[in-house]
Scaffold this motif. Structure first.
Motif, PDB file in Angstrom:
ATOM      1  N   ARG A 263      63.796  83.668  20.984  1.00  0.00           N
ATOM      2  CA  ARG A 263      64.588  82.598  20.557  1.00  0.00           C
ATOM      3  C   ARG A 263      64.533  82.585  18.917  1.00  0.00           C
ATOM      4  O   ARG A 263      63.413  82.797  18.128  1.00  0.00           O
ATOM      5  CB  ARG A 263      63.975  81.249  20.999  1.00  0.00           C
ATOM      6  CG  ARG A 263      64.497  79.960  20.432  1.00  0.00           C
ATOM      7  CD  ARG A 263      63.835  78.655  20.866  1.00  0.00           C
ATOM      8  NE  ARG A 263      64.328  77.392  20.802  1.00  0.00           N
ATOM      9  CZ  ARG A 263      64.713  76.914  19.815  1.00  0.00           C
ATOM     10  NH1 ARG A 263      63.958  77.202  18.608  1.00  0.00           N
ATOM     11  NH2 ARG A 263      65.293  75.546  19.722  1.00  0.00           N
TER      12      ARG A 263
ATOM     13  N   SER B 256      64.575  80.864  14.967  1.00  0.00           N
ATOM     14  CA  SER B 256      63.966  79.665  14.693  1.00  0.00           C
ATOM     15  C   SER B 256      64.784  78.405  14.622  1.00  0.00           C
ATOM     16  O   SER B 256      64.494  77.251  14.736  1.00  0.00           O
ATOM     17  CB  SER B 256      63.690  79.954  13.127  1.00  0.00           C
ATOM     18  OG  SER B 256      64.649  80.070  12.336  1.00  0.00           O
ATOM     19  N   LEU B 257      66.357  78.577  14.521  1.00  0.00           N
ATOM     20  CA  LEU B 257      67.167  77.459  14.627  1.00  0.00           C
ATOM     21  C   LEU B 257      68.229  77.946  15.396  1.00  0.00           C
ATOM     22  O   LEU B 257      68.842  78.780  15.151  1.00  0.00           O
ATOM     23  CB  LEU B 257      67.697  77.111  13.011  1.00  0.00           C
ATOM     24  CG  LEU B 257      68.678  75.819  13.099  1.00  0.00           C
ATOM     25  CD1 LEU B 257      68.172  74.746  13.618  1.00  0.00           C
ATOM     26  CD2 LEU B 257      69.007  75.860  11.383  1.00  0.00           C
ATOM     27  N   GLU B 258      68.935  76.913  16.293  1.00  0.00           N
ATOM     28  CA  GLU B 258      70.033  77.196  17.258  1.00  0.00           C
ATOM     29  C   GLU B 258      70.939  75.988  17.020  1.00  0.00           C
ATOM     30  O   GLU B 258      70.444  74.871  16.613  1.00  0.00           O
ATOM     31  CB  GLU B 258      69.308  77.359  18.430  1.00  0.00           C
ATOM     32  CG  GLU B 258      68.481  78.380  18.702  1.00  0.00           C
ATOM     33  CD  GLU B 258      67.883  78.501  20.078  1.00  0.00           C
ATOM     34  OE1 GLU B 258      68.269  77.681  21.008  1.00  0.00           O
ATOM     35  OE2 GLU B 258      67.419  79.419  20.631  1.00  0.00           O
TER      36      GLU B 258
ATOM     37  N   ASP C  83      69.868  72.825  18.885  1.00  0.00           N
ATOM     38  CA  ASP C  83      68.980  71.972  18.079  1.00  0.00           C
ATOM     39  C   ASP C  83      69.727  70.935  17.459  1.00  0.00           C
ATOM     40  O   ASP C  83      69.369  69.820  17.348  1.00  0.00           O
ATOM     41  CB  ASP C  83      68.026  72.593  17.296  1.00  0.00           C
ATOM     42  CG  ASP C  83      67.300  73.795  17.928  1.00  0.00           C
ATOM     43  OD1 ASP C  83      66.623  73.480  19.110  1.00  0.00           O
ATOM     44  OD2 ASP C  83      66.800  74.986  17.227  1.00  0.00           O
ATOM     45  N   ILE C  84      70.731  71.422  16.829  1.00  0.00           N
ATOM     46  CA  ILE C  84      71.763  70.383  15.965  1.00  0.00           C
ATOM     47  C   ILE C  84      72.076  69.351  17.095  1.00  0.00           C
ATOM     48  O   ILE C  84      72.301  68.260  16.624  1.00  0.00           O
ATOM     49  CB  ILE C  84      72.840  71.227  15.240  1.00  0.00           C
ATOM     50  CG1 ILE C  84      71.917  72.051  14.275  1.00  0.00           C
ATOM     51  CG2 ILE C  84      73.554  70.103  14.510  1.00  0.00           C
ATOM     52  CD1 ILE C  84      72.534  73.166  13.788  1.00  0.00           C
TER      53      ILE C  84
ATOM     54  N   ARG D 293      71.356  68.550  20.105  1.00  0.00           N
ATOM     55  CA  ARG D 293      70.204  67.727  20.470  1.00  0.00           C
ATOM     56  C   ARG D 293      70.005  66.645  19.777  1.00  0.00           C
ATOM     57  O   ARG D 293      69.535  65.320  20.049  1.00  0.00           O
ATOM     58  CB  ARG D 293      69.219  68.436  20.905  1.00  0.00           C
ATOM     59  CG  ARG D 293      69.256  69.258  22.339  1.00  0.00           C
ATOM     60  CD  ARG D 293      67.892  69.966  22.740  1.00  0.00           C
ATOM     61  NE  ARG D 293      68.420  71.043  23.659  1.00  0.00           N
ATOM     62  CZ  ARG D 293      68.211  72.316  23.103  1.00  0.00           C
ATOM     63  NH1 ARG D 293      67.343  72.646  22.171  1.00  0.00           N
ATOM     64  NH2 ARG D 293      68.368  73.308  24.284  1.00  0.00           N
ATOM     65  N   SER D 294      69.687  66.753  18.328  1.00  0.00           N
ATOM     66  CA  SER D 294      69.414  65.857  17.231  1.00  0.00           C
ATOM     67  C   SER D 294      70.537  64.929  16.846  1.00  0.00           C
ATOM     68  O   SER D 294      70.327  63.591  16.731  1.00  0.00           O
ATOM     69  CB  SER D 294      68.969  66.713  15.972  1.00  0.00           C
ATOM     70  OG  SER D 294      68.244  65.665  15.129  1.00  0.00           O
TER      71      SER D 294
ATOM     72  N   GLU E  88      73.294  71.421  25.150  1.00  0.00           N
ATOM     73  CA  GLU E  88      71.917  70.604  24.746  1.00  0.00           C
ATOM     74  C   GLU E  88      70.994  71.063  25.654  1.00  0.00           C
ATOM     75  O   GLU E  88      69.805  70.874  25.670  1.00  0.00           O
ATOM     76  CB  GLU E  88      72.369  69.239  24.706  1.00  0.00           C
ATOM     77  CG  GLU E  88      73.083  68.634  23.435  1.00  0.00           C
ATOM     78  CD  GLU E  88      73.504  67.417  23.556  1.00  0.00           C
ATOM     79  OE1 GLU E  88      74.307  66.948  22.663  1.00  0.00           O
ATOM     80  OE2 GLU E  88      73.493  66.759  24.535  1.00  0.00           O
TER      81      GLU E  88
ATOM     82  N   THR F 226      66.605  75.006  29.294  1.00  0.00           N
ATOM     83  CA  THR F 226      65.682  73.694  29.257  1.00  0.00           C
ATOM     84  C   THR F 226      65.529  73.269  30.606  1.00  0.00           C
ATOM     85  O   THR F 226      66.341  73.708  31.728  1.00  0.00           O
ATOM     86  CB  THR F 226      66.164  72.282  28.645  1.00  0.00           C
ATOM     87  OG1 THR F 226      67.419  71.797  29.430  1.00  0.00           O
ATOM     88  CG2 THR F 226      66.817  72.898  27.244  1.00  0.00           C
TER      89      THR F 226
ATOM     90  N   ASN G 135      73.869  81.771  16.441  1.00  0.00           N
ATOM     91  CA  ASN G 135      72.538  81.059  16.038  1.00  0.00           C
ATOM     92  C   ASN G 135      72.037  81.593  14.628  1.00  0.00           C
ATOM     93  O   ASN G 135      71.368  81.408  13.923  1.00  0.00           O
ATOM     94  CB  ASN G 135      71.635  81.138  17.248  1.00  0.00           C
ATOM     95  CG  ASN G 135      71.829  80.176  18.211  1.00  0.00           C
ATOM     96  OD1 ASN G 135      72.347  78.863  17.714  1.00  0.00           O
ATOM     97  ND2 ASN G 135      71.611  80.359  19.568  1.00  0.00           N
TER      98      ASN G 135
END
Length: 397
Positions: free
Chosen positions: A2, A4-6, A9-10, A12-13, A38, A42, A268
């Motif tokens: 994974r 560090s930033l995907e 993440d954007i 979901r937030s 999203e 998971t 990513n």
């Protein structure tokens, strides 16, 4: 592994607020893409527990969403597709040709994706096949693999088609292989003129048949006179058909295809950070040369999501297509004939023992084989530690 930033993440937030702010303006396809990204990998999609047969190391693996717009799910799809295409490669040079739509047409394409993107494919393919068959140029039937991209490096709407073309083709009577020149396939200016004529003629047919829809700032284009005035600059400009230098052999073609066939608007690894200031990502500024070409752009989260969703394709739309010698209906026979004409001896296929596909990545501790020892459904959490298995020994620290 994974990053560090995907993109997930954007989404979901900032995704929930974006959906609320744009309620009624997002298509069902766009909403499905957001939901898929999203929930990808998971507990929402369930998963399984893998354990190493050698050292006993275990890990939780959540299921992928398999959406074709998800940055994390395209690697496996690309590898499977490439394994199938490897058998189609011929021992000749390959060329890379790009057909791009001008801005006047790109605006129309964004509101009529299925029709205009399909027209882009067909007009570009017919252009290549027509000019290649002309005895003044190559005089042969060629094969084409075409891939649609709808974005530029900054994720703005920029529809274009990448084509991979063998350097030559089969003579009209099928008696010989006609090779192109080593560093030249077909004249770009001739291709551009025919492409412009074919595309605009068929676009006008679509408009006259009432099949094009126009909204917002271009709603007035539903009127035929306004439509013709809008396209007038496109008729007078040169349409860009870019022929890149040939690849250095078939393996270079595969390396290129692995990067391009299943690419999405942004990967990513290009993401730099996501905070109160917005989303920062790397992009190429093609107006610059040298190391200054690599730049970092920062967008608000809403603008980042908007640009990403610009490139959601209509349901069922095929973004990879084959034409000419590589058209699916006659691909096998055409490639067999091409190999005979090129005097290529087919390699004897030795039967391989059937084995179960190894879908798990190797053990991160010892490199051993990981096997699935337990599964769990959607929205469930696995038991920890996993249930014991006689095949798995305790992990030794």
């Amino acid at each position: 592994m994974r990053t560090s930033l995907e993109v997930a993440d954007i989404f979901r937030s900032a995704g929930p607020a974006y959906r609320t702010a744009h309620a009624g303006h997002l298509s069902l396809a766009q909403l499905k893409v957001m939901a898929a990204i999203e929930s990808c990998r998971t507990a929402a999609l369930g998963g399984h527990i893998e354990a190493c047969q050698d050292c006993g190391h275990w890990r939780i693996a959540y299921n992928p969403c398999r959406n074709r717009h998800c940055p994390k799910c395209q690697g496996a799809a690309a590898r499977a597709w490439l394994e199938e295409r490897e058998a189609d490669l011929l021992p000749v040079g390959y060329f890379h040709v790009v057909f791009t739509l001008p801005a006047e047409v790109a605006d129309i394409a964004w509101q009529n994706k299925a029709l205009v993107y399909d027209l882009l494919f067909k007009a570009a393919a017919q252009t290549m096949l027509t000019i290649a068959a002309d005895p003044r140029h190559l005089g042969a039937r060629i094969g084409i693999t075409a891939v649609l991209h709808t974005w530029g490096s900054a994720m703005m709407h920029h529809p274009h088609v990448h084509m991979i073309v063998p350097g030559g083709g089969i003579a009209p009577r099928g008696t010989q292989w006609i090779s192109s020149r080593p560093a030249f396939l077909l004249p770009a200016r001739v291709l551009g003129k025919l492409f412009r004529r074919l595309f605009l003629t068929r676009l006008n047919v679509l408009h006259d048949a009432g099949k094009l829809a126009f909204f917002g700032s271009i709603a007035h284009l539903s009127d035929r006179s306004a439509f013709q005035r809008h396209l007038r600059p496109a008729r007078g400009k040169r349409w860009v058909v870019y022929a890149k230098p040939p690849f250095a052999g078939p393996q270079a073609v595969l390396a290129y295809l692995s990067r391009y066939t299943h690419r999405v608007a942004i990967s990513n690894p290009r993401l730099v950070r996501f905070d109160e200031a917005g989303v920062a990502f790397r992009y190429k500024d093609y107006r610059r040369n040298g190391p200054d070409r690599q730049r970092v752009m920062t967008l608000t989260a809403n603008e980042f999501i908007r640009r990403f969703l610009l490139h959601v394709l209509p349901r069922g739309f095929h973004r990879i297509r084959h034409y000419g010698l590589l058209a699916s209906a006659a691909r096998h026979d055409n490639l067999a004939l091409a190999r005979r004409l090129l005097a290529v001896t087919p390699e004897a296929e030795e039967p391989e023992p059937e084995a179960e596909p190894d879908t798990c990545a190797p053990c991160p501790c010892c490199g051993g084989r990981m096997i699935v020892i337990e599964t769990f459904p959607r929205w469930s959490q696995p038991r920890a530690p996993p249930s014991p298995s006689p095949q798995i020994r305790e992990c030794v620290a």
